[in-house]
Design an enzyme around this catalytic site. Structure first.
Site, PDB file in Angstrom:
ATOM      1  N   ASP A 220       0.849  -1.192   0.000  1.00  0.00           N
ATOM      2  CA  ASP A 220       0.000   0.000   0.000  1.00  0.00           C
ATOM      3  C   ASP A 220       0.887   1.245   0.000  1.00  0.00           C
ATOM      4  OD1 ASP A 220      -3.006   0.778   0.433  1.00  0.00           O
ATOM      5  OD2 ASP A 220      -1.864   2.128   1.737  1.00  0.00           O
ATOM      6  N   LEU A 221       0.544   2.210  -0.849  1.00  0.00           N
ATOM      7  CA  LEU A 221       1.330   3.445  -0.930  1.00  0.00           C
ATOM      8  C   LEU A 221       0.999   4.351   0.251  1.00  0.00           C
ATOM      9  CD1 LEU A 221       1.575   2.349  -3.867  1.00  0.00           C
ATOM     10  CD2 LEU A 221       1.656   4.736  -4.600  1.00  0.00           C
ATOM     11  N   ASP A 263      -4.540   2.347  -4.704  1.00  0.00           N
ATOM     12  CA  ASP A 263      -3.099   2.241  -4.477  1.00  0.00           C
ATOM     13  C   ASP A 263      -2.745   0.951  -3.758  1.00  0.00           C
ATOM     14  OD1 ASP A 263      -4.377   3.011  -2.146  1.00  0.00           O
ATOM     15  OD2 ASP A 263      -2.685   4.179  -1.402  1.00  0.00           O
TER      16      ASP A 263
END
Length: 357
Positions: A220-221, A263
Site C-alpha cells: 500500500d502506498l 493504491d
C-alpha cells in the site's frame, strides 16, 4: 508473471471442440461405411466383415467421445486424424474408389488437425493424406490420370489447411488480446483482481499438493491521496505506474504481481517468509531509486503472510497479510511487517506534503 501463456508444440487447443469433432465424424461415418460396403456388388466377404467391424468401432468411439471425452487418453486426440486418414485410405483402396467423393473424406483429418492441433501434427497429417491418396489413385486410375488427379487433390487439401490455419492464427491473436484485456489492469499493465483471485486459488492448491510455501505480500502506498491532491491525478498515475514497474522488476517470471484497485497492490510468490522479506526490501529499494517523480519516490507499507505458516486457507492468508499491512501502517508507515513476527525496516524517503498553506 506474464499474462500470456505460450502453447506447447503439441497442445490440444479445445478438448470440448475436438471431442465433438471426432464424435460427429465417427457417428456419421459408422452407418456410411456399413451401408456403402454392403451395396457394392464387387465387395468380397472379408471386406464386408472388416467394414462391419470398423462400423461398430466407429460407433463406440463416437459415443465415448461424446459422453466421456475425459476417458480418452490425451494421445488419442493426436492419433485420431492419423487413424481417420488410414481408414479412409484403406477403404478407398479396398473398394478401388478413386472418385472425388471418396477423396473428400480426407478433408476431415486435415481440418481437424488445422483447427485443434499444432502445425507439426498438421504437416504430418498432410503427408499421410498425400501418401494414402496416391496409393489409391495411381493403382485405380493409372500413372497419367492418377498423377493429374493426385496433384489436384494435393492442391485442394493444402489450400484448405492453409486457410483454416490462418484463420486459427487470427483467432488466437484475438483471444490473446481479449484475455489480456480481461486479466490486466488498464493503467499499470499488472494482473487485475480477477486474475489474482484465480491465481491465488491455483497457487494455494499447488502449496497443499507439494507442501510448498506461498507468500502473499500486500503493498500500500503511503500518503497517496496527498500526492494526488498536491500534484494532480496524472502524477498520481505516474506514481502507480512506477510502483508497478518496480514490482515487475523484482517479481520477474517467478510470481504474480497485481493491482487490486486504487493504491493497493499484491505479490504472490512461491517462497517462505524470509525470502519474501528480501523481495519486499528489493521492492522498496527499486521504488526509492525513482528520481523522476515530482514528489520523489513514494513510501510503501508492506504486509507479508505465508501459507501454511501463518494461515491454513486462502481466506486466512489474505486476512493475515492485510493484518500485517495494517500493523506496518500504524507503526509508522514505510515499513515491512510479517504476520506472526513483525519485521520493520528503515523508512525510505517518501513524499509528505507540508500541511501548512
Amino acid at each position: 508473471m506474464s499474462l500470456r501463456v505460450h502453447a506447447p508444440a503439441y497442445e490440444l487447443r479445445d478438448l470440448h471442440g475436438a471431442s465433438r469433432a471426432v464424435a460427429y465424424l465417427t457417428l456419421a461415418a459408422s452407418p456410411y461405411v456399413f451401408v456403402t460396403s454392403y451395396i457394392d456388388p464387387g465387395v468380397n466377404l472379408i471386406t464386408l466383415v472388416v467394414s462391419a467391424a470398423i462400423s461398430v468401432l466407429m460407433a463406440f468411439t463416437g459415443v465415448l467421445c461424446w459422453r466421456r471425452p475425459t476417458a480418452v487418453p490425451r494421445s488419442g486426440w493426436f492419433v485420431a486424424p492419423i487413424l481417420a486418414t488410414a481408414v479412409v485410405a484403406g477403404l478407398n483402396f479396398a473398394t478401388h474408389d478413386a472418385s472425388t467423393g471418396s477423396q473428400l473424406f480426407y478433408l476431415w483429418p486435415i481440418l481437424y488437425a488445422a483447427n485443434f492441433l499444432s502445425r507439426r501434427v498438421l504437416y504430418l497429417n498432410l503427408l499421410l493424406v498425400y501418401a494414402g491418396d496416391a496409393a489409391t489413385v495411381f493403382a485405380v486410375l493409372g500413372p497419367q490420370r492418377g498423377a493429374s488427379d493426385w496433384v489436384a487433390m494435393v492442391i485442394a487439401m493444402t489450400m484448405a489447411a492453409t486457410v483454416v490455419q490462418s484463420l486459427r492464427v487470427r483467432a488466437d491473436r484475438l483471444r490473446d488480446v481479449l484475455e489480456r484485456q480481461a486479466n490486466a489492469d488498464h493503467l499499470t499493465g499488472l494482473a487485475n483482481r480477477r486474475y489474482f483471485d484465480d491465481a491465488l486459488v491455483a497457487e494455494a492448491a499447488w502449496a497443499r499438493r507439494t507442501d510448498g510455501s506461498l507468500a502473499l505480500l500486500t503493498v500500500d502506498l503511503d500518503h497517496f491521496k496527498a500526492i494526488n491532491d498536491t500534484f494532480g491525478h496524472s502524477e498520481g498515475d505516474r506514481v502507480l505506474q512506477a510502483v508497478a514497474d518496480a514490482m515487475r522488476e523484482v517479481v520477474g517470471e517467478t510470481g504474480v504481481a497485481a493491482r487490486l484497485g486504487g493504491d493497493e497492490f499484491v505479490m504472490l510468490l512461491r517462497m517462505g517468509g524470509r525470502a519474501a522479506v528480501g523481495v519486499a526490501d528489493a521492492l522498496r529499494s527499486a521504488i526509492a531509486d525513482r528520481t523522476d517523480l515530482l514528489g520523489g519516490p513514494p513510501g510503501v507499507s508492506i504486509g507479508i503472510a505465508v501459507l501454511p505458516g501463518d494461515a491454513g486457507t486462502v481466506e486466512d492468508l489474505v486476512a493475515a497479510s492485510d493484518a500485517a499491512l495494517y500493523q506496518a501502517k500504524t507503526s509508522g508507515r514505510g515499513r515491512v511487517s510479517v504476520a506472526g513476527e513483525r519485521h520493520n525496516v528503515d523508512q525510505v524517503p517518501s513524499f509528505v506534503p507540508d500541511p501548512r498553506p
